[in-house]
Design a protein around this motif. Sequence first.
Motif, PDB file in Angstrom:
ATOM      1  N   TRP A 100       0.819  -1.208   0.000  1.00 39.05           N
ATOM      2  CA  TRP A 100       0.000   0.000   0.000  1.00 39.05           C
ATOM      3  C   TRP A 100       0.855   1.261   0.000  1.00 39.05           C
ATOM      4  O   TRP A 100       0.463   2.293  -0.563  1.00 39.05           O
ATOM      5  CB  TRP A 100      -0.956  -0.005   1.195  1.00 39.05           C
ATOM      6  N   GLN A 101       2.019   1.211   0.618  1.00 34.76           N
ATOM      7  CA  GLN A 101       2.913   2.371   0.594  1.00 34.76           C
ATOM      8  C   GLN A 101       3.502   2.601  -0.791  1.00 34.76           C
ATOM      9  O   GLN A 101       3.655   3.736  -1.240  1.00 34.76           O
ATOM     10  CB  GLN A 101       4.033   2.187   1.619  1.00 34.76           C
ATOM     11  N   ALA A 102       3.835   1.491  -1.480  1.00 35.44           N
ATOM     12  CA  ALA A 102       4.416   1.620  -2.817  1.00 35.44           C
ATOM     13  C   ALA A 102       3.413   2.162  -3.828  1.00 35.44           C
ATOM     14  O   ALA A 102       3.797   2.781  -4.825  1.00 35.44           O
ATOM     15  CB  ALA A 102       4.943   0.261  -3.274  1.00 35.44           C
ATOM     16  N   VAL A 103       2.101   1.950  -3.591  1.00 33.82           N
ATOM     17  CA  VAL A 103       1.074   2.376  -4.546  1.00 33.82           C
ATOM     18  C   VAL A 103       0.755   3.867  -4.398  1.00 33.82           C
ATOM     19  O   VAL A 103       0.259   4.495  -5.342  1.00 33.82           O
ATOM     20  CB  VAL A 103      -0.191   1.514  -4.349  1.00 33.82           C
ATOM     21  N   ILE A 104       1.055   4.457  -3.246  1.00 32.17           N
ATOM     22  CA  ILE A 104       0.665   5.852  -2.996  1.00 32.17           C
ATOM     23  C   ILE A 104       1.201   6.816  -4.059  1.00 32.17           C
ATOM     24  O   ILE A 104       0.449   7.674  -4.570  1.00 32.17           O
ATOM     25  CB  ILE A 104       1.112   6.267  -1.576  1.00 32.17           C
ATOM     26  N   PRO A 105       2.488   6.775  -4.465  1.00 28.07           N
ATOM     27  CA  PRO A 105       2.949   7.722  -5.504  1.00 28.07           C
ATOM     28  C   PRO A 105       2.170   7.613  -6.810  1.00 28.07           C
ATOM     29  O   PRO A 105       1.844   8.632  -7.433  1.00 28.07           O
ATOM     30  CB  PRO A 105       4.418   7.324  -5.702  1.00 28.07           C
ATOM     31  N   LEU A 106       1.840   6.393  -7.214  1.00 26.98           N
ATOM     32  CA  LEU A 106       1.084   6.207  -8.450  1.00 26.98           C
ATOM     33  C   LEU A 106      -0.323   6.773  -8.318  1.00 26.98           C
ATOM     34  O   LEU A 106      -0.824   7.441  -9.234  1.00 26.98           O
ATOM     35  CB  LEU A 106       1.024   4.720  -8.795  1.00 26.98           C
ATOM     36  N   ALA A 107      -0.973   6.531  -7.172  1.00 28.06           N
ATOM     37  CA  ALA A 107      -2.316   7.065  -6.962  1.00 28.06           C
ATOM     38  C   ALA A 107      -2.313   8.587  -6.931  1.00 28.06           C
ATOM     39  O   ALA A 107      -3.173   9.248  -7.543  1.00 28.06           O
ATOM     40  CB  ALA A 107      -2.887   6.501  -5.659  1.00 28.06           C
TER      41      ALA A 107
ATOM     42  N   ILE B 147      -5.111   1.088  -4.738  1.00 27.64           N
ATOM     43  CA  ILE B 147      -4.892   1.144  -3.289  1.00 27.64           C
ATOM     44  C   ILE B 147      -5.617   0.006  -2.586  1.00 27.64           C
ATOM     45  O   ILE B 147      -5.183  -0.467  -1.528  1.00 27.64           O
ATOM     46  CB  ILE B 147      -5.336   2.515  -2.732  1.00 27.64           C
ATOM     47  N   CYS B 148      -6.730  -0.474  -3.182  1.00 30.88           N
ATOM     48  CA  CYS B 148      -7.429  -1.626  -2.596  1.00 30.88           C
ATOM     49  C   CYS B 148      -6.566  -2.883  -2.662  1.00 30.88           C
ATOM     50  O   CYS B 148      -6.675  -3.765  -1.806  1.00 30.88           O
ATOM     51  CB  CYS B 148      -8.748  -1.857  -3.319  1.00 30.88           C
ATOM     52  N   LEU B 149      -5.717  -2.986  -3.671  1.00 31.51           N
ATOM     53  CA  LEU B 149      -4.842  -4.152  -3.788  1.00 31.51           C
ATOM     54  C   LEU B 149      -3.847  -4.235  -2.636  1.00 31.51           C
ATOM     55  O   LEU B 149      -3.306  -5.304  -2.357  1.00 31.51           O
ATOM     56  CB  LEU B 149      -4.094  -4.116  -5.121  1.00 31.51           C
ATOM     57  N   GLY B 150      -3.576  -3.098  -1.990  1.00 30.99           N
ATOM     58  CA  GLY B 150      -2.641  -3.094  -0.871  1.00 30.99           C
ATOM     59  C   GLY B 150      -3.217  -3.673   0.403  1.00 30.99           C
ATOM     60  O   GLY B 150      -2.469  -3.956   1.337  1.00 30.99           O
ATOM     61  N   ARG B 151      -4.561  -3.851   0.468  1.00 27.13           N
ATOM     62  CA  ARG B 151      -5.219  -4.437   1.640  1.00 27.13           C
ATOM     63  C   ARG B 151      -4.857  -3.705   2.919  1.00 27.13           C
ATOM     64  O   ARG B 151      -4.594  -4.296   3.965  1.00 27.13           O
ATOM     65  CB  ARG B 151      -4.869  -5.927   1.783  1.00 27.13           C
TER      66      ARG B 151
ATOM     67  N   ILE C 191      -8.258   7.248   0.563  1.00 29.30           N
ATOM     68  CA  ILE C 191      -8.366   7.433  -0.888  1.00 29.30           C
ATOM     69  C   ILE C 191      -9.832   7.518  -1.317  1.00 29.30           C
ATOM     70  O   ILE C 191     -10.199   8.333  -2.178  1.00 29.30           O
ATOM     71  CB  ILE C 191      -7.664   6.279  -1.613  1.00 29.30           C
ATOM     72  N   VAL C 192     -10.694   6.693  -0.726  1.00 28.28           N
ATOM     73  CA  VAL C 192     -12.118   6.736  -1.070  1.00 28.28           C
ATOM     74  C   VAL C 192     -12.711   8.101  -0.719  1.00 28.28           C
ATOM     75  O   VAL C 192     -13.398   8.738  -1.543  1.00 28.28           O
ATOM     76  CB  VAL C 192     -12.883   5.612  -0.339  1.00 28.28           C
ATOM     77  N   GLY C 193     -12.438   8.540   0.504  1.00 32.02           N
ATOM     78  CA  GLY C 193     -12.958   9.852   0.899  1.00 32.02           C
ATOM     79  C   GLY C 193     -12.407  10.981   0.034  1.00 32.02           C
ATOM     80  O   GLY C 193     -13.149  11.868  -0.408  1.00 32.02           O
ATOM     81  N   GLY C 194     -11.085  10.934  -0.224  1.00 28.28           N
ATOM     82  CA  GLY C 194     -10.482  11.968  -1.070  1.00 28.28           C
ATOM     83  C   GLY C 194     -11.027  11.942  -2.483  1.00 28.28           C
ATOM     84  O   GLY C 194     -11.275  12.998  -3.097  1.00 28.28           O
ATOM     85  N   SER C 195     -11.235  10.740  -3.012  1.00 22.68           N
ATOM     86  CA  SER C 195     -11.762  10.631  -4.373  1.00 22.68           C
ATOM     87  C   SER C 195     -13.181  11.186  -4.460  1.00 22.68           C
ATOM     88  O   SER C 195     -13.561  11.845  -5.433  1.00 22.68           O
ATOM     89  CB  SER C 195     -11.736   9.173  -4.832  1.00 22.68           C
TER      90      SER C 195
ATOM     91  N   TRP D   8     -15.368   0.193  -4.949  1.00 19.64           N
ATOM     92  CA  TRP D   8     -14.566  -0.031  -3.746  1.00 19.64           C
ATOM     93  C   TRP D   8     -15.090  -1.226  -2.951  1.00 19.64           C
ATOM     94  O   TRP D   8     -14.341  -2.103  -2.534  1.00 19.64           O
ATOM     95  CB  TRP D   8     -14.563   1.220  -2.874  1.00 19.64           C
ATOM     96  N   LEU D   9     -16.413  -1.248  -2.739  1.00 25.06           N
ATOM     97  CA  LEU D   9     -16.994  -2.363  -1.997  1.00 25.06           C
ATOM     98  C   LEU D   9     -16.772  -3.689  -2.715  1.00 25.06           C
ATOM     99  O   LEU D   9     -16.457  -4.707  -2.091  1.00 25.06           O
ATOM    100  CB  LEU D   9     -18.494  -2.123  -1.784  1.00 25.06           C
ATOM    101  N   LEU D  10     -16.943  -3.675  -4.039  1.00 25.91           N
ATOM    102  CA  LEU D  10     -16.758  -4.897  -4.808  1.00 25.91           C
ATOM    103  C   LEU D  10     -15.326  -5.403  -4.727  1.00 25.91           C
ATOM    104  O   LEU D  10     -15.072  -6.571  -4.437  1.00 25.91           O
ATOM    105  CB  LEU D  10     -17.160  -4.651  -6.265  1.00 25.91           C
ATOM    106  N   SER D  11     -14.373  -4.520  -4.981  1.00 26.73           N
ATOM    107  CA  SER D  11     -12.964  -4.935  -4.942  1.00 26.73           C
ATOM    108  C   SER D  11     -12.548  -5.347  -3.536  1.00 26.73           C
ATOM    109  O   SER D  11     -11.836  -6.334  -3.345  1.00 26.73           O
ATOM    110  CB  SER D  11     -12.064  -3.801  -5.453  1.00 26.73           C
ATOM    111  N   ASP D  12     -13.038  -4.607  -2.526  1.00 28.55           N
ATOM    112  CA  ASP D  12     -12.671  -4.933  -1.152  1.00 28.55           C
ATOM    113  C   ASP D  12     -13.221  -6.301  -0.762  1.00 28.55           C
ATOM    114  O   ASP D  12     -12.542  -7.111  -0.119  1.00 28.55           O
ATOM    115  CB  ASP D  12     -13.210  -3.855  -0.212  1.00 28.55           C
ATOM    116  N   ARG D  13     -14.482  -6.563  -1.161  1.00 30.03           N
ATOM    117  CA  ARG D  13     -15.077  -7.841  -0.808  1.00 30.03           C
ATOM    118  C   ARG D  13     -14.395  -9.003  -1.528  1.00 30.03           C
ATOM    119  O   ARG D  13     -14.136 -10.061  -0.925  1.00 30.03           O
ATOM    120  CB  ARG D  13     -16.566  -7.822  -1.154  1.00 30.03           C
TER     121      ARG D  13
END
Length: 341
Positions: free
Chosen positions: A74-81, A113-117, A125-129, A170-175
């Motif tokens: 999840w830390q590595a994905v932050i710059p890309l997001a 970012i969901c892939l980072g679990r 990210i959800v709130g910011g988006s 988000w819910l779908l990917s998280d689930r």
Amino acid sequence: MTSGSAFVLSARRRLIQIIALALVISGCTSFLLVSILMMSTGNIAGFAPYLGIIALGLGGSLATLALLERFVLWQAVIPLAVGIDGAVVSSVFLLPEQTLVALPFLLVPLVLICLGRHRPSTLVIVGGSIVVAAFLASLAPRSQVDRVVIGDALPLISGIGMVTLLVIIWLLSDRLLAISDQAVAMADNRAAEAEAARRQAEEAQRTIEQQYAEQKQLLDLVSVLETPVITIGEGVLLAPVVGRLDSRRAEQLTQRLLNAVHTHRANAVIIDIAGVPTVDTMVAQLLIRTAQSLRLLGSRVVLTGITAETAMTLSHLGVSLNEMSTVRDPQEALLVLGVRP
């Protein structure tokens, strides 16, 4: 052996790496094309903002590629997001009429970012988006349709639709990710249980083998105690038989006497049956076969310990002991053999 969790984590890293590489290739290509247009048209001021937008996404992709192997996912994905969000916001400010086209790209950082679990970063990210999407939708140009004016409602409708889409994805990917993690955890638990069962089985087998070896040693010891062979004179062996003599003990006695005669080069064997409670035809036949085997090795056989009752029984049964000499006790057997004990 690699666990299922490690395999899934590695697969997620490869997926993010592929996405980042695709964005790097796309960004480099776009940067090159815009640079060519800039030089060919001479419109540096007009194309410079586009280069900045491309640079945001390109920089975030390169930073993620560099961090993937050294940081948690999840830390590595932050710059890309952050790079993608910055490019989307910048493009909306640059071309407001393309707002509704650019807003769906906000879904990409959310999925990544969901892939980072990592739930806190995902919620941020959800709130910011949602906030960014609502804000950018409010900047979209007003438009009118015949008979119905929807310009004022368009930003609200777009914002609601985008927020709904963001939440659903988000819910779908998280689930889905939660289900996959649960399945992997269950598989790991089953594998751990199977491994524990295998180790218990191996331990039980080792225990059984050890008990078998100990039992075999005890049986060998009992066999030796049941049929001892003692040297009582030069070339003379004594085998006192105590207890009931059956075929098993007779075979053990014969084998031990043959080995002892061969090893000690004995020329005479005294078999004392004073401790045998009952001597019947079967016992007599067993003793005769033992004597025959010993005579084949060149050893005389003397039978001692015959009681009056045993002698009467053998006489009534008509058993002949011609294969061996008979005397009353081992001392008399030594005198008959002419050996001093």
